[in-house]
Write a protein that holds these residues in place. Structure first.
Motif, mmCIF file in Angstrom:
data_model
loop_
_atom_site.group_PDB
_atom_site.id
_atom_site.type_symbol
_atom_site.label_atom_id
_atom_site.label_comp_id
_atom_site.label_asym_id
_atom_site.label_seq_id
_atom_site.Cartn_x
_atom_site.Cartn_y
_atom_site.Cartn_z
ATOM 1 N N LEU A 1 -27.786 11.599 24.943
ATOM 2 C CA LEU A 1 -27.078 11.029 26.087
ATOM 3 C C LEU A 1 -28.134 10.745 27.146
ATOM 4 O O LEU A 1 -28.667 11.671 27.768
ATOM 5 C CB LEU A 1 -26.025 12.007 26.615
ATOM 6 C CG LEU A 1 -25.175 11.529 27.796
ATOM 7 C CD1 LEU A 1 -24.304 10.349 27.393
ATOM 8 C CD2 LEU A 1 -24.302 12.673 28.324
ATOM 9 N N VAL A 2 -28.463 9.459 27.330
ATOM 10 C CA VAL A 2 -29.595 9.108 28.195
ATOM 11 C C VAL A 2 -29.256 7.881 29.044
ATOM 12 O O VAL A 2 -28.272 7.183 28.804
ATOM 13 C CB VAL A 2 -30.859 8.792 27.353
ATOM 14 C CG1 VAL A 2 -31.295 9.999 26.542
ATOM 15 C CG2 VAL A 2 -30.599 7.608 26.441
ATOM 16 N N SER A 3 -30.102 7.649 30.028
ATOM 17 C CA SER A 3 -30.026 6.414 30.813
ATOM 18 C C SER A 3 -30.763 5.322 30.035
ATOM 19 O O SER A 3 -31.929 5.502 29.667
ATOM 20 C CB SER A 3 -30.680 6.599 32.187
ATOM 21 O OG SER A 3 -30.029 7.613 32.916
ATOM 22 N N VAL A 4 -30.105 4.216 29.805
ATOM 23 C CA VAL A 4 -30.715 3.153 29.014
ATOM 24 C C VAL A 4 -31.629 2.309 29.896
ATOM 25 O O VAL A 4 -31.487 2.289 31.135
ATOM 26 C CB VAL A 4 -29.636 2.257 28.350
ATOM 27 C CG1 VAL A 4 -28.762 3.063 27.431
ATOM 28 C CG2 VAL A 4 -28.794 1.571 29.411
ATOM 29 N N PRO A 5 -32.590 1.591 29.297
ATOM 30 C CA PRO A 5 -33.482 0.721 30.084
ATOM 31 C C PRO A 5 -32.674 -0.321 30.869
ATOM 32 O O PRO A 5 -31.585 -0.731 30.440
ATOM 33 C CB PRO A 5 -34.345 0.057 29.011
ATOM 34 C CG PRO A 5 -34.290 0.975 27.837
ATOM 35 C CD PRO A 5 -32.927 1.595 27.871
ATOM 36 N N ALA B 1 -29.091 -2.047 30.057
ATOM 37 C CA ALA B 1 -27.950 -1.694 30.899
ATOM 38 C C ALA B 1 -27.198 -2.950 31.325
ATOM 39 O O ALA B 1 -25.958 -3.004 31.269
ATOM 40 C CB ALA B 1 -28.416 -0.897 32.112
ATOM 41 N N ALA B 2 -27.939 -3.973 31.729
ATOM 42 C CA ALA B 2 -27.294 -5.226 32.129
ATOM 43 C C ALA B 2 -26.578 -5.864 30.955
ATOM 44 O O ALA B 2 -25.454 -6.385 31.085
ATOM 45 C CB ALA B 2 -28.344 -6.184 32.697
ATOM 46 N N MET C 1 -23.512 -2.157 32.160
ATOM 47 C CA MET C 1 -23.617 -0.865 32.811
ATOM 48 C C MET C 1 -24.470 -0.987 34.069
ATOM 49 O O MET C 1 -25.319 -1.877 34.180
ATOM 50 C CB MET C 1 -24.242 0.164 31.856
ATOM 51 C CG MET C 1 -23.424 0.411 30.601
ATOM 52 S SD MET C 1 -24.354 1.291 29.303
ATOM 53 C CE MET C 1 -24.939 2.727 30.200
ATOM 54 N N SER C 2 -24.264 -0.087 34.998
ATOM 55 C CA SER C 2 -25.061 -0.085 36.221
ATOM 56 C C SER C 2 -26.349 0.690 35.994
ATOM 57 O O SER C 2 -26.463 1.495 35.057
ATOM 58 C CB SER C 2 -24.264 0.551 37.370
ATOM 59 O OG SER C 2 -23.873 1.876 37.036
ATOM 60 N N GLY C 3 -27.346 0.444 36.845
ATOM 61 C CA GLY C 3 -28.629 1.117 36.716
ATOM 62 C C GLY C 3 -28.489 2.615 36.824
ATOM 63 O O GLY C 3 -27.783 3.125 37.695
ATOM 64 N N ALA D 1 -21.097 2.181 27.565
ATOM 65 C CA ALA D 1 -20.388 3.289 28.219
ATOM 66 C C ALA D 1 -18.889 3.024 28.263
ATOM 67 O O ALA D 1 -18.074 3.950 28.135
ATOM 68 C CB ALA D 1 -20.938 3.496 29.630
ATOM 69 N N GLY D 2 -18.506 1.748 28.425
ATOM 70 C CA GLY D 2 -17.082 1.417 28.426
ATOM 71 C C GLY D 2 -16.445 1.670 27.083
ATOM 72 O O GLY D 2 -15.313 2.183 26.995
#
Length: 257
Positions: A105-109, A113-114, A118-120, A148-149
């Protein structure tokens, strides 16, 4: 016991010999992997299906014309069973792949994200799968970024998102089933990039290979997932799509000059 092909076991308009041939196909499937597998004699088949031997011969002739059986002095044999008997007893067994899958579970580049809407800084599930050859060489690495949606809308995915940060021996079958079902119901697109190289195989992982970006959309066009696949040692590609499988990619390793 299944109904006799000669007594209402098939459509009334189908000749008896065709119904018997259809029944014998199932028997051929059963004996296909038995070396030297044979069908019963004409006399036995005539008694089984309560028909004369001419009808049995017509059924066997139909199977011969389809390339399924051969008839000789020792009876009617399965072609597939003959092939099994001719196969070498000590055929080489390919070395197994060493595969490992895990979920994070990570923040994507930002660029992804765009693409995923997804938001930054927003976090989502990322599925990794790495395959190595018997010597430990990297053969394939796949990274799937889930929207994420899509995760929020799918109960089976939410359970992964809300689990503890570290899970050992995690069961990923529900996730794989979700991806297969989404691919079957939606639309899959692939972008392939091939970089050829003349460097020795030891340097191929840095110098070239094949990359694939696969995007998965639902029926309304929403992007559900992005998969980046890397095949660092390949310099030749065969790509196949059919309705039964999301994708199939086969390649060959880079060869030295």
């Amino acid at each position: 016991m299944p109904p006799s092909p000669s007594r209402g076991g098939g459509p009334a308009a189908m000749p008896k010999y065709l119904r018997i041939a259809a029944a014998l196909r199932h028997e051929l499937d059963r004996i296909a992997h038995v070396p030297g597998g044979r069908l019963p004699s004409e006399r036995s088949l005539a008694a089984r299906y309560q028909v004369n031997r001419q009808t049995v011969r017509a059924a066997l002739r139909h199977l011969r014309e389809d390339g399924l059986v051969v008839t000789g002095r020792r009876g009617t044999r399965s072609v597939a069973a003959d092939a099994a008997a001719a196969a070498p007893l000590s055929a080489p067994v390919p070395a197994p792949l060493l595969a490992q899958s895990w979920l994070t579970l990570v923040s994507v580049p930002p660029s992804l994200a765009a693409l995923l809407g997804m938001s930054g800084g927003e976090r989502t599930l990322v599925l990794h799968r790495r395959e190595r050859g018997p010597a430990g060489e990297a053969l394939r690495h796949a990274v799937t970024y889930l929207s994420a949606g899509a995760v929020a809308r799918s109960p089976e995915l939410v359970s992964y998102r809300d689990r503890p940060a570290v899970v050992r021996d995690e069961d990923l079958e529900p996730l794989h089933h979700w991806l297969d079902r989404a691919a079957g119901d939606g639309r899959v697109a692939e972008t392939l990039t091939m970089t050829r190289t003349t460097h020795p195989p030891a340097a191929a992982s840095q110098a070239g290979g094949l990359t694939v970006r696969r995007t998965l959309h639902d029926a309304s066009g929403r992007l559900l997932a992005v998969t980046d696949l890397a095949f660092p040692t390949w310099d030749r590609l065969t790509f196949h799509r059919d309705p039964e499988r999301p994708y199939s990619v086969k390649g060959s390793e880079t060869q030295g000059p």
